[in-house]
Write an enzyme that holds these catalytic residues in place. Structure first.
Site, PDB file in Angstrom:
ATOM      1  N   ARG A   3       0.827  14.081  10.015  1.00 28.86           N
ATOM      2  CA  ARG A   3      -0.283  14.949  10.429  1.00 28.86           C
ATOM      3  C   ARG A   3      -1.651  14.295  10.250  1.00 28.86           C
ATOM      4  O   ARG A   3      -2.595  14.614  10.954  1.00 28.86           O
ATOM      5  CB  ARG A   3      -0.249  16.249   9.617  1.00 28.86           C
ATOM      6  CG  ARG A   3       0.673  17.273  10.250  1.00 28.86           C
ATOM      7  CD  ARG A   3       0.684  18.532   9.439  1.00 28.86           C
ATOM      8  NE  ARG A   3       0.995  18.215   8.042  1.00 28.86           N
ATOM      9  CZ  ARG A   3       1.214  19.142   7.109  1.00 28.86           C
ATOM     10  NH1 ARG A   3       1.126  20.420   7.414  1.00 28.86           N
ATOM     11  NH2 ARG A   3       1.506  18.803   5.874  1.00 28.86           N
ATOM     12  N   LYS A  48      17.000  13.411   0.844  1.00 27.39           N
ATOM     13  CA  LYS A  48      17.258  14.526  -0.036  1.00 27.39           C
ATOM     14  C   LYS A  48      15.931  15.174  -0.432  1.00 27.39           C
ATOM     15  O   LYS A  48      14.913  14.504  -0.328  1.00 27.39           O
ATOM     16  CB  LYS A  48      18.038  14.067  -1.265  1.00 27.39           C
ATOM     17  CG  LYS A  48      17.203  13.211  -2.250  1.00 27.39           C
ATOM     18  CD  LYS A  48      17.866  13.105  -3.570  1.00 27.39           C
ATOM     19  CE  LYS A  48      17.167  13.895  -4.632  1.00 27.39           C
ATOM     20  NZ  LYS A  48      15.955  13.291  -5.195  1.00 27.39           N
ATOM     21  N   ASP A 108      21.488   8.939   0.227  1.00 25.53           N
ATOM     22  CA  ASP A 108      21.469   9.088  -1.231  1.00 25.53           C
ATOM     23  C   ASP A 108      21.277   7.669  -1.739  1.00 25.53           C
ATOM     24  O   ASP A 108      22.208   6.855  -1.687  1.00 25.53           O
ATOM     25  CB  ASP A 108      22.785   9.668  -1.752  1.00 25.53           C
ATOM     26  CG  ASP A 108      22.724   9.921  -3.248  1.00 25.53           C
ATOM     27  OD1 ASP A 108      22.339   8.990  -3.987  1.00 25.53           O
ATOM     28  OD2 ASP A 108      23.056  11.032  -3.688  1.00 25.53           O
ATOM     29  N   HIS A 109      20.073   7.362  -2.206  1.00 22.69           N
ATOM     30  CA  HIS A 109      19.779   5.940  -2.451  1.00 22.69           C
ATOM     31  C   HIS A 109      20.633   5.363  -3.584  1.00 22.69           C
ATOM     32  O   HIS A 109      20.774   4.150  -3.681  1.00 22.69           O
ATOM     33  CB  HIS A 109      18.279   5.700  -2.651  1.00 22.69           C
ATOM     34  CG  HIS A 109      17.764   6.048  -4.011  1.00 22.69           C
ATOM     35  ND1 HIS A 109      17.469   7.329  -4.381  1.00 22.69           N
ATOM     36  CD2 HIS A 109      17.498   5.287  -5.097  1.00 22.69           C
ATOM     37  CE1 HIS A 109      17.032   7.336  -5.638  1.00 22.69           C
ATOM     38  NE2 HIS A 109      17.050   6.101  -6.099  1.00 22.69           N
ATOM     39  N   LYS A 162      22.768   1.266  -4.174  1.00 25.02           N
ATOM     40  CA  LYS A 162      22.652   0.343  -5.316  1.00 25.02           C
ATOM     41  C   LYS A 162      23.907  -0.513  -5.399  1.00 25.02           C
ATOM     42  O   LYS A 162      25.029   0.008  -5.376  1.00 25.02           O
ATOM     43  CB  LYS A 162      22.466   1.135  -6.622  1.00 25.02           C
ATOM     44  CG  LYS A 162      21.123   1.851  -6.717  1.00 25.02           C
ATOM     45  CD  LYS A 162      20.953   2.498  -8.072  1.00 25.02           C
ATOM     46  CE  LYS A 162      19.762   3.450  -8.115  1.00 25.02           C
ATOM     47  NZ  LYS A 162      18.457   2.797  -8.138  1.00 25.02           N
ATOM     48  N   ASP A 214      17.394  17.546  -8.684  1.00 20.23           N
ATOM     49  CA  ASP A 214      16.763  16.271  -8.319  1.00 20.23           C
ATOM     50  C   ASP A 214      17.724  15.084  -8.490  1.00 20.23           C
ATOM     51  O   ASP A 214      17.692  14.131  -7.719  1.00 20.23           O
ATOM     52  CB  ASP A 214      15.529  16.062  -9.217  1.00 20.23           C
ATOM     53  CG  ASP A 214      14.681  14.866  -8.788  1.00 20.23           C
ATOM     54  OD1 ASP A 214      14.369  14.776  -7.601  1.00 20.23           O
ATOM     55  OD2 ASP A 214      14.351  14.035  -9.652  1.00 20.23           O
ATOM     56  N   HIS A 235      22.737  12.339  -6.711  1.00 20.55           N
ATOM     57  CA  HIS A 235      23.021  10.984  -7.185  1.00 20.55           C
ATOM     58  C   HIS A 235      24.179  10.931  -8.189  1.00 20.55           C
ATOM     59  O   HIS A 235      25.117  10.141  -8.042  1.00 20.55           O
ATOM     60  CB  HIS A 235      21.798  10.374  -7.865  1.00 20.55           C
ATOM     61  CG  HIS A 235      20.559  10.393  -7.021  1.00 20.55           C
ATOM     62  ND1 HIS A 235      20.569  10.167  -5.669  1.00 20.55           N
ATOM     63  CD2 HIS A 235      19.263  10.604  -7.345  1.00 20.55           C
ATOM     64  CE1 HIS A 235      19.329  10.242  -5.206  1.00 20.55           C
ATOM     65  NE2 HIS A 235      18.522  10.510  -6.203  1.00 20.55           N
ATOM     66  N   LYS A 247      14.667   3.459 -20.009  1.00 20.73           N
ATOM     67  CA  LYS A 247      15.155   3.634 -18.637  1.00 20.73           C
ATOM     68  C   LYS A 247      16.534   3.014 -18.554  1.00 20.73           C
ATOM     69  O   LYS A 247      16.695   1.819 -18.807  1.00 20.73           O
ATOM     70  CB  LYS A 247      14.211   2.960 -17.635  1.00 20.73           C
ATOM     71  CG  LYS A 247      14.741   3.037 -16.200  1.00 20.73           C
ATOM     72  CD  LYS A 247      13.681   2.708 -15.183  1.00 20.73           C
ATOM     73  CE  LYS A 247      14.247   2.620 -13.755  1.00 20.73           C
ATOM     74  NZ  LYS A 247      14.705   3.903 -13.214  1.00 20.73           N
TER      75      LYS A 247
HETATM   76  C1  BG6 Z   1      14.897  10.257  -6.888  1.00 20.66           C
HETATM   77  C2  BG6 Z   1      14.348  11.391  -7.681  1.00 20.66           C
HETATM   78  O1  BG6 Z   1      15.866  10.709  -5.974  1.00 20.66           O
HETATM   79  O2  BG6 Z   1      15.489   9.293  -7.779  1.00 20.66           O
HETATM   80  C3  BG6 Z   1      13.323  10.903  -8.695  1.00 20.66           C
HETATM   81  O3  BG6 Z   1      13.749  12.353  -6.816  1.00 20.66           O
HETATM   82  C4  BG6 Z   1      13.897   9.804  -9.545  1.00 20.66           C
HETATM   83  O4  BG6 Z   1      12.852  11.963  -9.520  1.00 20.66           O
HETATM   84  C5  BG6 Z   1      14.568   8.735  -8.689  1.00 20.66           C
HETATM   85  O5  BG6 Z   1      12.850   9.241 -10.298  1.00 20.66           O
HETATM   86  C6  BG6 Z   1      15.330   7.761  -9.567  1.00 20.66           C
HETATM   87  O6  BG6 Z   1      15.743   6.687  -8.801  1.00 20.66           O
HETATM   88  P1  BG6 Z   1      16.029   5.271  -9.472  1.00 20.66           P
HETATM   89  O7  BG6 Z   1      16.536   4.452  -8.338  1.00 20.66           O
HETATM   90  O8  BG6 Z   1      14.732   4.797 -10.032  1.00 20.66           O
HETATM   91  O9  BG6 Z   1      17.048   5.514 -10.546  1.00 20.66           O
END
Ligand code: BG6
Length: 489
Positions: free
Chosen positions: A50, A151, A180-181, A185, A238, A243, A346
């Site tokens: 937009r 998603k 779904d990323h 991986k 989320d 995932h 992490k």
């Molecule tokens: C996303 C979520 O799908 O995945 C985020 O919406 C999250 O909240 C992210 O931070 C995490 O992805 P990755 O690849 O960093 O584990």
């Protein structure tokens, strides 16, 4: 090398082209694929959003995004220019009818109508149906068109059904790519290799030998600029509904007949359908939800979730669930799934704990073998074995870790998971995308948990930012004399 094979020429239209996902992930991923030679020079990438911008202004934003989100050693001025030359932009409210659709149509008319067209929806999911309607109204859907849906596909079953129906009215299922990323991986895909290409693992992969499975995705980040979205979502919607359930499927599924999309998706669906339903009553013992309070992450003081948000909220930033897969293979094996924002570290990993050896020959029972599949960071596979303690004359056991790093040649970092997926949509390979029935089966299982939480059947806990989560999550495992992985390291 096959890895670098160029795909056929395509037009990629990204709706939501000025948004965070496009700038942070999609454009950098496409640049990187151009850099390694997979994107032909006559491919077109058209951003649609937009925001009133001309092409020049959009290209400037894209350039900034590449510079900000990609390591400088892969940004060469020549390649950046070649990439930016592929970009175009149209100002468009994709949910409405307007003359701007004709502008998009004219841009697409510049290339062969028979080439692959990918429409990537990086907008609010409520718009997916109306974008499809407009694509149809303006004659933009060709036989070789596909849509990629980001998603979240809905916030519950009803909204997911509405989105899927809206898109399904104009695109047959085989042209719909739900991304779904996590499936992009490398280390998640590696679960299949590890299980099915190694008879050693395969033979031990059942309740006969496995005692429990833990699947964790913990992040140190909070909700940052995404609070408005996140507060309507929460950890379960989320991360878990999509995932982590997908990861669970790969861990738990029976061997598919092949790596064809439907064979793999059928095997995953069977797992989702075998998940034991969680009821409002069982949610109290099988689930934990929590919000982070102020704390210290990576040496920095950070505020609590409610302070960040600036208003009261019942959205969880942490969720842990004890799930059961009711198939003979997984009889009595708990699957512990958890995810957290503002965690102490992490880490995304799968931890498989095996049953201890039933021998008395060493006196004490040997410790359980543990297999850790490190999804990120520090991708690799670790196996804890019992060996003889060489420092002692007596036959005492001590643990030894076999640790195999999985690395790209030359220690290069793994490509971002979006890279492969974006081009899989061009290649027409849906194996790493989610079929409609998988989304629905996942909601069928997740929705009663959300209902139980909404009706306060499970108290909201707190955890300090920088910790591993609330005590209640430890108790979830203590029932089975088990501990989370970090407590046993
Ligand atoms: C996303 C979520 O799908 O995945 C985020 O919406 C999250 O909240 C992210 O931070 C995490 O992805 P990755 O690849 O960093 O584990």
């Amino acid at each position: 090398m096959e890895h670098f094979q160029q795909v056929e020429p395509f037009d990629y239209v990204i709706f939501g082209a000025t948004g965070d996902l496009t700038m942070r992930k999609l454009l950098p991923a496409l640049y990187n694929r151009l850099r390694i030679g997979q994107i032909p020079d006559d491919a077109c990438i058209i951003g649609a959003a937009r925001t009133e911008l001309d092409r020049e202004a959009y290209v400037a934003r894209a350039r900034e995004a590449l510079e900000r989100f990609l390591p400088s050693d892969i940004l060469s001025p020549g390649l950046v220019e070649r990439f930016l030359a592929r970009l175009d932009y149209v100002t468009l409210d994709s949910s409405r009818e307007s003359a701007q659709w004709d502008v998009l149509k004219a841009q697409l008319a510049k290339t062969d109508p028979d080439r692959v067209r990918v429409y990537y929806f990086a907008t609010a999911p409520q718009l997916y149906g109306s974008i499809c309607e407009n694509l149809h109204r303006y004659g933009l859907i060709t036989p070789k068109s596909r849509v990629v849906l980001e998603k979240p596909i809905g916030t519950d079953m009803a909204t997911a059904t509405a989105i899927n129906d809206g898109v399904g009215q104009y695109f047959p299922e085989k042209q719909i790519y739900r991304i779904d990323h996590y499936l992009g991986k490398e280390t998640v895909q590696n679960v299949l290799a590890l299980r099915f290409a190694n008879p050693l693992m395969n033979a031990a992969w059942s309740s006969e030998h496995i005692e429990s499975v833990q699947i964790t995705a913990a992040e140190t980040v909070g909700v940052e600029g995404r609070a408005a979205y996140y507060d309507t979502s929460g950890a379960l919607r989320d991360m878990i509904q999509n995932h982590l359930l997908q990861v669970l499927c790969l861990v738990a599924m029976e061997a598919p007949d092949s790596l064809e999309a439907d064979a793999v998706r059928n095997a995953k669906l069977a797992v989702l359908n075998a998940l034991r339903p969680i009821t409002e009553t069982s949610a109290a013992t099988e689930t934990v939800r929590a919000q982070y309070t102020a704390g210290v992450v990576d040496g920095e003081n950070v505020p609590g979730y409610l302070e960040e948000l600036g208003k009261p909220s019942s959205t969880e930033t942490y969720a842990a669930i004890r799930a059961w897969v009711d198939t003979p293979r997984w009889k009595d094996v708990p699957f512990y799934i958890r995810t957290a924002k503002r965690s102490g570290r992490k880490v995304s990993e799968i931890v498989v704990t095996f049953r201890p050896a039933a021998t008395t020959m060493f006196g004490a029972t040997p410790a359980s073998n543990r297999l850790v599949l490190r999804i990120q960071p520090n991708e690799g596979v670790e196996l804890r074995l019992n060996v003889k303690n060489p420092a002692l004359d007596v036959f005492n056991l001590h643990p030894a870790d076999l640790d195999a790093s999985i690395r790209m040649e030359g220690g290069m970092p793994f490509p971002d998971s979006y890279e492969r997926l974006l081009l899989d949509a061009v290649r027409g390979d849906p194996v790493l995308f989610i079929r409609r029935d998988e989304v629905e089966a996942a909601w069928r299982w997740a929705e009663p948990v959300l209902d139980a939480w909404k009706h306060d059947k499970v108290p909201m806990q707190t955890y300090s930012a920088g910790s591993y989560g609330p005590d209640q999550a430890t108790r979830l495992l203590a029932d089975h004399d088990d501990t989370w992985h970090e407590a046993s390291e």
